[in-house]
Structures are given as C-alpha cells and as structure tokens.
Design a protein around this motif. Sequence first.
Motif, PDB file in Angstrom:
ATOM      1  N   HIS A   1      -5.739   2.115  13.900  1.00  0.00           N
ATOM      2  CA  HIS A   1      -5.807   3.550  13.604  1.00  0.00           C
ATOM      3  C   HIS A   1      -5.138   3.905  12.284  1.00  0.00           C
ATOM      4  O   HIS A   1      -4.352   4.854  12.202  1.00  0.00           O
ATOM      5  N   GLY A   2      -5.427   3.134  11.261  1.00  0.00           N
ATOM      6  CA  GLY A   2      -4.999   3.494   9.915  1.00  0.00           C
ATOM      7  C   GLY A   2      -3.880   2.674   9.322  1.00  0.00           C
ATOM      8  O   GLY A   2      -3.551   2.830   8.147  1.00  0.00           O
ATOM      9  N   GLY A   3      -3.276   1.787  10.107  1.00  0.00           N
ATOM     10  CA  GLY A   3      -2.105   1.062   9.626  1.00  0.00           C
ATOM     11  C   GLY A   3      -2.389  -0.248   8.937  1.00  0.00           C
ATOM     12  O   GLY A   3      -1.462  -1.003   8.657  1.00  0.00           O
ATOM     13  N   GLY A   4      -3.629  -0.541   8.653  1.00  0.00           N
ATOM     14  CA  GLY A   4      -3.970  -1.815   8.025  1.00  0.00           C
ATOM     15  C   GLY A   4      -3.525  -1.909   6.573  1.00  0.00           C
ATOM     16  O   GLY A   4      -2.997  -0.951   5.993  1.00  0.00           O
ATOM     17  N   TRP A   5      -3.727  -3.075   6.011  1.00  0.00           N
ATOM     18  CA  TRP A   5      -3.330  -3.319   4.617  1.00  0.00           C
ATOM     19  C   TRP A   5      -4.387  -4.167   3.945  1.00  0.00           C
ATOM     20  O   TRP A   5      -5.027  -5.013   4.590  1.00  0.00           O
ATOM     21  N   SER A   6      -4.591  -3.943   2.653  1.00  0.00           N
ATOM     22  CA  SER A   6      -5.437  -4.813   1.836  1.00  0.00           C
ATOM     23  C   SER A   6      -4.810  -4.932   0.463  1.00  0.00           C
ATOM     24  O   SER A   6      -4.043  -4.055   0.042  1.00  0.00           O
ATOM     25  N   SER A   7      -5.124  -6.004  -0.234  1.00  0.00           N
ATOM     26  CA  SER A   7      -4.488  -6.264  -1.533  1.00  0.00           C
ATOM     27  C   SER A   7      -5.224  -5.551  -2.664  1.00  0.00           C
ATOM     28  O   SER A   7      -5.502  -6.130  -3.716  1.00  0.00           O
ATOM     29  N   ASP A   8      -5.524  -4.270  -2.468  1.00  0.00           N
ATOM     30  CA  ASP A   8      -6.231  -3.493  -3.484  1.00  0.00           C
ATOM     31  C   ASP A   8      -5.292  -2.903  -4.527  1.00  0.00           C
ATOM     32  O   ASP A   8      -5.728  -2.263  -5.484  1.00  0.00           O
ATOM     33  N   GLY A   9      -3.986  -3.091  -4.330  1.00  0.00           N
ATOM     34  CA  GLY A   9      -3.015  -2.601  -5.302  1.00  0.00           C
ATOM     35  C   GLY A   9      -2.609  -1.158  -5.115  1.00  0.00           C
ATOM     36  O   GLY A   9      -1.720  -0.667  -5.818  1.00  0.00           O
ATOM     37  N   ILE A  10      -3.219  -0.459  -4.142  1.00  0.00           N
ATOM     38  CA  ILE A  10      -2.861   0.945  -3.904  1.00  0.00           C
ATOM     39  C   ILE A  10      -2.459   1.191  -2.450  1.00  0.00           C
ATOM     40  O   ILE A  10      -2.244   2.339  -2.052  1.00  0.00           O
ATOM     41  N   THR A  11      -2.362   0.107  -1.674  1.00  0.00           N
ATOM     42  CA  THR A  11      -2.016   0.244  -0.259  1.00  0.00           C
ATOM     43  C   THR A  11      -0.707  -0.481   0.043  1.00  0.00           C
ATOM     44  O   THR A  11      -0.616  -1.698  -0.130  1.00  0.00           O
ATOM     45  N   LEU A  12       0.294   0.262   0.475  1.00  0.00           N
ATOM     46  CA  LEU A  12       1.557  -0.358   0.866  1.00  0.00           C
ATOM     47  C   LEU A  12       1.422  -1.024   2.228  1.00  0.00           C
ATOM     48  O   LEU A  12       0.639  -0.571   3.068  1.00  0.00           O
ATOM     49  N   PRO A  13       2.177  -2.094   2.479  1.00  0.00           N
ATOM     50  CA  PRO A  13       2.240  -2.625   3.836  1.00  0.00           C
ATOM     51  C   PRO A  13       2.677  -1.515   4.797  1.00  0.00           C
ATOM     52  O   PRO A  13       3.432  -0.618   4.426  1.00  0.00           O
ATOM     53  N   GLY A  14       2.199  -1.571   6.025  1.00  0.00           N
ATOM     54  CA  GLY A  14       2.584  -0.565   7.010  1.00  0.00           C
ATOM     55  C   GLY A  14       4.086  -0.537   7.233  1.00  0.00           C
ATOM     56  O   GLY A  14       4.785  -1.532   7.037  1.00  0.00           O
ATOM     57  N   MET A  15       4.586   0.621   7.658  1.00  0.00           N
ATOM     58  CA  MET A  15       6.018   0.779   7.913  1.00  0.00           C
ATOM     59  C   MET A  15       6.250   1.037   9.399  1.00  0.00           C
ATOM     60  O   MET A  15       5.578   1.871  10.010  1.00  0.00           O
ATOM     61  N   LEU A  16       7.225   0.322   9.968  1.00  0.00           N
ATOM     62  CA  LEU A  16       7.644   0.514  11.350  1.00  0.00           C
ATOM     63  C   LEU A  16       8.872   1.406  11.362  1.00  0.00           C
ATOM     64  O   LEU A  16       9.925   1.035  10.849  1.00  0.00           O
TER      65      LEU A  16
END
Length: 225
Positions: free
Chosen positions: A97-112
């Motif tokens: 539900h939105g917490g994924g990550w990709s190496s596109d350079g504009i997406t931070l790793p999800g935060m817990l």
Amino acid sequence: MKSVLVASIAAFAAGVQAAVQGFDISHYQSSVDFAAAYKSGARFVIIKATQGTSYLDPKFSSHYTGATEAGLIRGAYHFAHPGQSTGEAQADYFLAHGGGWSSDGITLPGMLDLETYNAGQCWGLSTSGMVSWIKAFSDRYHSKTGVYPLLYTNPSWWKACTGNSNAFVNTNPLVLARYSSSPGEIPGGWPYQTIWQNSDSYTYGGDSDIFNGDINGLKALAKGS
C-alpha cells in the motif's frame, strides 16, 4: 544501504557536514503546497502510508502525487503496531500500500515509525521481543526491496523498548525525533542520525526534518547506494 552508511560515517568523521531541509506529513495535513515548500528549499518529504495491518492514510496517494509533481524526493512511512501482528505481516501490508522502493533516485527507502501509542509504551513486548519484531519487519522489507527501512524513534522510547539495542547500526539509517536546537543524544550505538526531526511544526505542514548531509548524499540514500 550499508554502503550509504559507511560513506556517510566517513564524511561525518572527516567533518564534512551539510543539511537538507525536508518534512513529514500525514492526513492531518489535508492540503500541502509542495511547490512552495520546494521553492523555500525543501528537497524531500516522508508521507504516512499505513498503520498496523488495516489502516491506510486517506491522503497518501494525493500527497505522494503532489510531492512528485513538485520535484521533491519522497518516501512513505508505516506507523508500527508491534505485537499486534508480526513484523513480516506489517512489512507486507506497507509494501502493498505505497511503501515500496525503487532505485529511481527520487524514492526514499520506507520508514518504520516506532513510538508510543494507546497500546502502551512498548506495546506489551519485552526488549528482546521488540528487537526481534523490528528485525522481522526490517528483514522482510529488505528481502522484498533490496534496501533496509529507515527507523524513526527517540532516545527514551528506544532505551525503554529495545534496551538501547545496537542491532541495527550497520543496516538501518536512523531518523531521530528530538525537538530542540541540536540532535543531542543518539541512541542505539548509531554514530549520528541520518535524518533529524527537529520540530513538530513546519511552515508548509507537518514536522520539520533535516537530512544530515548534502543533496548528493540525500540522492544516494534514495538510490540505495
């Protein structure tokens, strides 16, 4: 992610310090002027996506789109309910539900997001149980994305609920909550914070966050390298 930590530690030790403004938001901020925030100097935003295994933030999608259109590096966060379901189950819910990550350079790793809630200070878990729960979430997130999640906490919670564990120093970047003029005490054996939530009031909504590095370091965090 470990390479980011090692590189950042080297820069920190060499005295190379900078700061990048950011902020974090949820549905409590129903309308955010992302373009104005960017113009003022903000370069990243962390947006609430999920909580436990049943709650979806109703503003996540529109906030995420708005942040992207404004040119901000953006990421999602999950408000943890340790002990109420497994770490793996909550990581899966976050990722779905939105917490994924990709190496596109504009997406931070999800935060817990780890903090007290109405379930009580430590959610009914022992310190070892809490560490195991966090590790289960973190390892599941890493297995699905290739990066480890950011961990948001404060010294008093981390000490009380994990026994000041240093189990995550070499894997998970620290997001430190402390509303003051300086970061102060760093818990858990981390040598420094990656992001400092320094105020619960930001001009354009939500909380103020400061990335401990320059814009290239922030972009490297987003790239997972």
